[in-house]
Scaffold this motif. Sequence first.
Motif, mmCIF file in Angstrom:
data_model
loop_
_atom_site.group_PDB
_atom_site.id
_atom_site.type_symbol
_atom_site.label_atom_id
_atom_site.label_comp_id
_atom_site.label_asym_id
_atom_site.label_seq_id
_atom_site.Cartn_x
_atom_site.Cartn_y
_atom_site.Cartn_z
ATOM 1 N N TRP A 200 2.602 0.786 -38.939
ATOM 2 C CA TRP A 200 3.433 -0.121 -38.139
ATOM 3 C C TRP A 200 4.393 -0.854 -39.060
ATOM 4 C CZ3 TRP A 200 4.409 0.777 -33.425
ATOM 5 C CH2 TRP A 200 5.080 -0.169 -32.638
ATOM 6 N N TYR A 201 5.363 -1.551 -38.474
ATOM 7 C CA TYR A 201 6.466 -2.151 -39.219
ATOM 8 C C TYR A 201 6.009 -3.304 -40.121
ATOM 9 C CZ TYR A 201 8.770 0.735 -35.831
ATOM 10 O OH TYR A 201 9.138 1.825 -35.094
ATOM 11 N N VAL A 202 6.722 -3.485 -41.194
ATOM 12 C CA VAL A 202 6.422 -4.554 -42.151
ATOM 13 C C VAL A 202 7.398 -5.720 -41.983
ATOM 14 C CG1 VAL A 202 6.451 -5.180 -44.605
ATOM 15 C CG2 VAL A 202 5.361 -3.043 -43.868
ATOM 16 N N TRP A 203 8.687 -5.393 -41.876
ATOM 17 C CA TRP A 203 9.731 -6.427 -41.934
ATOM 18 C C TRP A 203 10.096 -6.901 -40.533
ATOM 19 C CZ3 TRP A 203 9.408 -7.591 -46.734
ATOM 20 C CH2 TRP A 203 9.120 -6.593 -47.662
ATOM 21 N N ASN A 204 9.883 -8.205 -40.280
ATOM 22 C CA ASN A 204 10.121 -8.767 -38.952
ATOM 23 C C ASN A 204 11.609 -8.782 -38.605
ATOM 24 O OD1 ASN A 204 7.393 -9.224 -38.587
ATOM 25 N ND2 ASN A 204 7.490 -11.326 -39.369
ATOM 26 N N ASN A 205 11.920 -8.278 -37.413
ATOM 27 C CA ASN A 205 13.313 -8.226 -36.963
ATOM 28 C C ASN A 205 13.893 -9.619 -36.764
ATOM 29 O OD1 ASN A 205 12.741 -5.523 -36.878
ATOM 30 N ND2 ASN A 205 12.803 -5.339 -34.649
ATOM 31 N N THR A 206 13.048 -10.566 -36.427
ATOM 32 C CA THR A 206 13.522 -11.912 -36.076
ATOM 33 C C THR A 206 13.633 -12.860 -37.271
ATOM 34 O OG1 THR A 206 11.231 -12.468 -35.547
ATOM 35 C CG2 THR A 206 12.648 -11.789 -33.709
ATOM 36 N N GLN B 61 16.900 -3.052 -44.654
ATOM 37 C CA GLN B 61 17.153 -2.678 -43.252
ATOM 38 C C GLN B 61 15.875 -3.031 -42.512
ATOM 39 O OE1 GLN B 61 19.801 0.322 -41.890
ATOM 40 N NE2 GLN B 61 18.173 1.382 -40.775
ATOM 41 N N TYR B 62 15.848 -4.262 -41.965
ATOM 42 C CA TYR B 62 14.620 -4.783 -41.368
ATOM 43 C C TYR B 62 14.424 -4.346 -39.929
ATOM 44 C CZ TYR B 62 18.034 -8.344 -39.960
ATOM 45 O OH TYR B 62 19.147 -8.995 -39.472
ATOM 46 N N ASP B 63 15.526 -3.980 -39.269
ATOM 47 C CA ASP B 63 15.408 -3.522 -37.879
ATOM 48 C C ASP B 63 15.763 -2.039 -37.819
ATOM 49 O OD1 ASP B 63 15.252 -3.193 -35.189
ATOM 50 O OD2 ASP B 63 16.744 -4.720 -34.668
ATOM 51 N N SER B 64 14.747 -1.211 -37.695
ATOM 52 C CA SER B 64 14.952 0.228 -37.579
ATOM 53 C C SER B 64 15.771 0.515 -36.324
ATOM 54 C CB SER B 64 13.582 0.907 -37.487
ATOM 55 O OG SER B 64 13.731 2.291 -37.327
ATOM 56 N N ALA C 95 12.969 4.363 -41.250
ATOM 57 C CA ALA C 95 14.325 3.821 -41.157
ATOM 58 C C ALA C 95 14.293 2.305 -41.336
ATOM 59 C CB ALA C 95 14.963 4.203 -39.827
ATOM 60 N N GLU C 96 13.114 1.782 -41.589
ATOM 61 C CA GLU C 96 12.930 0.389 -42.008
ATOM 62 C C GLU C 96 12.616 0.479 -43.493
ATOM 63 O OE1 GLU C 96 10.377 -3.061 -39.993
ATOM 64 O OE2 GLU C 96 9.270 -2.037 -41.561
ATOM 65 N N TYR C 97 13.433 -0.174 -44.317
ATOM 66 C CA TYR C 97 13.261 0.022 -45.755
ATOM 67 C C TYR C 97 13.893 -1.101 -46.580
ATOM 68 C CZ TYR C 97 18.048 1.786 -45.251
ATOM 69 O OH TYR C 97 19.385 1.897 -44.940
HETATM 70 CA CA LIG Z 1 11.351 -4.335 -38.398
#
Ligand SMILES: [Ca+2]
Length: 156
Positions: free
Chosen positions: A122-128, A45-48, A61-63
Amino acid sequence: MRKTLTTMLTKGLVATTGLGLAVAAPIAAASSAQALPAIMIYKVQYDSPGSDTGSDTSLNAEYVVIKNTTRSNRVLTGWTLRDKTGYTYRFPTFTLKAGASVTVHTGRGSATSTHRYYNKSWYVWNNTGDTAYLKNASGTTVDTCTWKGAGTTKYC
Ligand SMILES: [Ca+2]
Protein backbone atom coordinates in the motif's frame (compact mmCIF):
# COMPACT_ATOMS: atom_id res chain seq x y z
CA MET A 1 59.01 9.66 -9.80
CA ARG A 2 56.64 12.60 -9.81
CA LYS A 3 54.09 10.71 -11.87
CA THR A 4 54.29 7.78 -9.49
CA LEU A 5 53.54 10.04 -6.56
CA THR A 6 50.51 11.53 -8.31
CA THR A 7 49.20 8.07 -9.09
CA MET A 8 49.62 7.02 -5.49
CA LEU A 9 47.78 10.08 -4.23
CA THR A 10 44.94 9.55 -6.68
CA LYS A 11 44.58 5.93 -5.67
CA GLY A 12 44.60 6.91 -2.04
CA LEU A 13 41.80 9.42 -2.58
CA VAL A 14 39.68 6.93 -4.50
CA ALA A 15 40.14 4.35 -1.78
CA THR A 16 39.08 6.85 0.87
CA THR A 17 36.00 7.87 -1.11
CA GLY A 18 35.12 4.25 -1.63
CA LEU A 19 34.71 3.76 2.09
CA GLY A 20 32.03 6.42 2.13
CA LEU A 21 33.80 8.45 4.77
CA ALA A 22 33.59 12.21 4.79
CA VAL A 23 37.37 12.57 4.73
CA ALA A 24 37.42 13.92 1.19
CA ALA A 25 34.64 16.44 1.84
CA PRO A 26 36.76 19.35 3.15
CA ILE A 27 38.77 19.34 -0.09
CA ALA A 28 35.61 19.78 -2.15
CA ALA A 29 34.09 22.29 0.25
CA ALA A 30 37.01 24.65 -0.16
CA SER A 31 36.40 25.11 -3.87
CA SER A 32 32.65 24.92 -4.35
CA ALA A 33 29.51 26.46 -2.89
CA GLN A 34 27.47 24.17 -0.68
CA ALA A 35 23.99 25.53 -1.34
CA LEU A 36 22.55 22.08 -2.03
CA PRO A 37 22.92 19.05 0.20
CA ALA A 38 25.43 16.65 -1.36
CA ILE A 39 22.72 14.03 -1.50
CA MET A 40 19.24 15.50 -1.76
CA ILE A 41 15.59 14.55 -2.11
CA TYR A 42 15.04 15.96 -5.57
CA LYS A 43 11.42 15.02 -6.26
CA VAL A 44 8.48 13.22 -4.68
CA GLN A 45 5.54 12.02 -6.76
CA TYR A 46 3.29 11.51 -3.76
CA ASP A 47 0.02 11.10 -5.64
CA SER A 48 0.13 8.22 -8.09
CA PRO A 49 -1.86 9.04 -11.27
CA GLY A 50 -5.39 7.63 -11.33
CA SER A 51 -7.21 5.89 -8.49
CA ASP A 52 -5.25 4.41 -5.62
CA THR A 53 -6.00 0.79 -6.52
CA GLY A 54 -2.95 -0.71 -4.81
CA SER A 55 -1.70 -2.40 -7.99
CA ASP A 56 2.07 -2.58 -8.43
CA THR A 57 1.82 -0.24 -11.41
CA SER A 58 -0.03 2.31 -9.31
CA LEU A 59 2.19 1.82 -6.25
CA ASN A 60 5.33 2.22 -8.34
CA ALA A 61 4.07 5.46 -9.84
CA GLU A 62 4.43 6.79 -6.30
CA TYR A 63 8.12 7.42 -5.79
CA VAL A 64 10.95 9.57 -4.45
CA VAL A 65 13.95 10.66 -6.52
CA ILE A 66 17.23 11.06 -4.63
CA LYS A 67 20.04 12.89 -6.37
CA ASN A 68 23.79 13.00 -5.92
CA THR A 69 24.63 16.65 -6.59
CA THR A 70 28.37 16.10 -6.30
CA ARG A 71 31.08 15.09 -8.74
CA SER A 72 32.02 12.00 -6.77
CA ASN A 73 30.36 8.66 -6.18
CA ARG A 74 28.70 8.44 -2.78
CA VAL A 75 28.08 5.32 -0.74
CA LEU A 76 24.49 5.22 0.56
CA THR A 77 24.73 1.84 2.24
CA GLY A 78 22.61 1.89 5.39
CA TRP A 79 20.93 5.20 4.50
CA THR A 80 17.17 5.40 5.04
CA LEU A 81 14.20 7.11 3.46
CA ARG A 82 11.08 7.41 5.60
CA ASP A 83 7.77 9.23 5.90
CA LYS A 84 6.19 10.85 8.98
CA THR A 85 4.56 7.57 9.95
CA GLY A 86 7.89 5.79 9.89
CA TYR A 87 7.58 3.58 6.81
CA THR A 88 11.24 3.08 6.03
CA TYR A 89 13.27 2.06 3.01
CA ARG A 90 16.84 1.15 3.90
CA PHE A 91 19.53 1.07 1.25
CA PRO A 92 21.49 -2.18 1.22
CA THR A 93 25.03 -2.05 -0.23
CA PHE A 94 24.60 0.81 -2.66
CA THR A 95 26.65 3.50 -4.37
CA LEU A 96 25.04 6.49 -6.09
CA LYS A 97 27.29 7.63 -8.91
CA ALA A 98 28.43 11.21 -9.34
CA GLY A 99 25.58 13.38 -10.60
CA ALA A 100 23.22 10.41 -10.76
CA SER A 101 19.73 9.89 -9.36
CA VAL A 102 17.99 6.87 -7.88
CA THR A 103 14.22 6.47 -7.79
CA VAL A 104 12.71 4.68 -4.81
CA HIS A 105 9.31 3.24 -5.77
CA THR A 106 6.64 2.22 -3.26
CA GLY A 107 5.67 -1.14 -4.82
CA ARG A 108 7.49 -4.31 -5.72
CA GLY A 109 10.18 -4.64 -8.37
CA SER A 110 13.72 -5.74 -9.14
CA ALA A 111 16.30 -3.38 -7.72
CA THR A 112 18.79 -1.78 -10.11
CA SER A 113 21.42 0.96 -9.78
CA THR A 114 18.76 3.59 -10.61
CA HIS A 115 15.50 2.04 -9.35
CA ARG A 116 14.82 0.68 -5.88
CA TYR A 117 11.62 -0.66 -4.32
CA TYR A 118 9.97 -0.39 -0.89
CA ASN A 119 8.09 -3.62 -1.70
CA LYS A 120 4.99 -2.22 0.01
CA SER A 121 1.47 -3.44 -0.69
CA TRP A 122 0.00 0.00 0.00
CA TYR A 123 1.00 3.65 -0.43
CA VAL A 124 3.63 5.35 1.71
CA TRP A 125 3.38 9.04 0.81
CA ASN A 126 0.17 10.80 1.88
CA ASN A 127 -1.56 12.71 -0.91
CA THR A 128 -2.85 15.32 1.52
CA GLY A 129 0.54 16.21 2.97
CA ASP A 130 3.57 14.46 4.37
CA THR A 131 7.32 14.76 4.84
CA ALA A 132 10.08 12.61 3.36
CA TYR A 133 13.20 12.26 5.50
CA LEU A 134 16.56 11.10 4.17
CA LYS A 135 19.02 9.96 6.83
CA ASN A 136 22.57 8.71 6.52
CA ALA A 137 23.88 5.47 8.01
CA SER A 138 24.52 7.25 11.32
CA GLY A 139 20.88 8.34 11.52
CA THR A 140 21.63 12.00 10.86
CA THR A 141 19.00 13.74 8.72
CA VAL A 142 20.60 14.74 5.44
CA ASP A 143 17.56 16.25 3.73
CA THR A 144 13.78 16.58 4.09
CA CYS A 145 10.97 17.37 1.68
CA THR A 146 7.52 18.51 2.84
CA TRP A 147 4.30 19.00 0.89
CA LYS A 148 0.75 19.98 1.79
CA GLY A 149 -1.15 18.22 -0.99
CA ALA A 150 -3.09 20.10 -3.69
CA GLY A 151 -0.97 18.56 -6.42
CA THR A 152 0.70 15.31 -7.38
CA THR A 153 4.40 16.08 -7.31
CA LYS A 154 6.80 18.07 -5.16
CA TYR A 155 10.23 19.25 -6.33
CA CYS A 156 12.43 20.02 -3.36
CA1 LIG B 1 0.21 8.68 -2.24
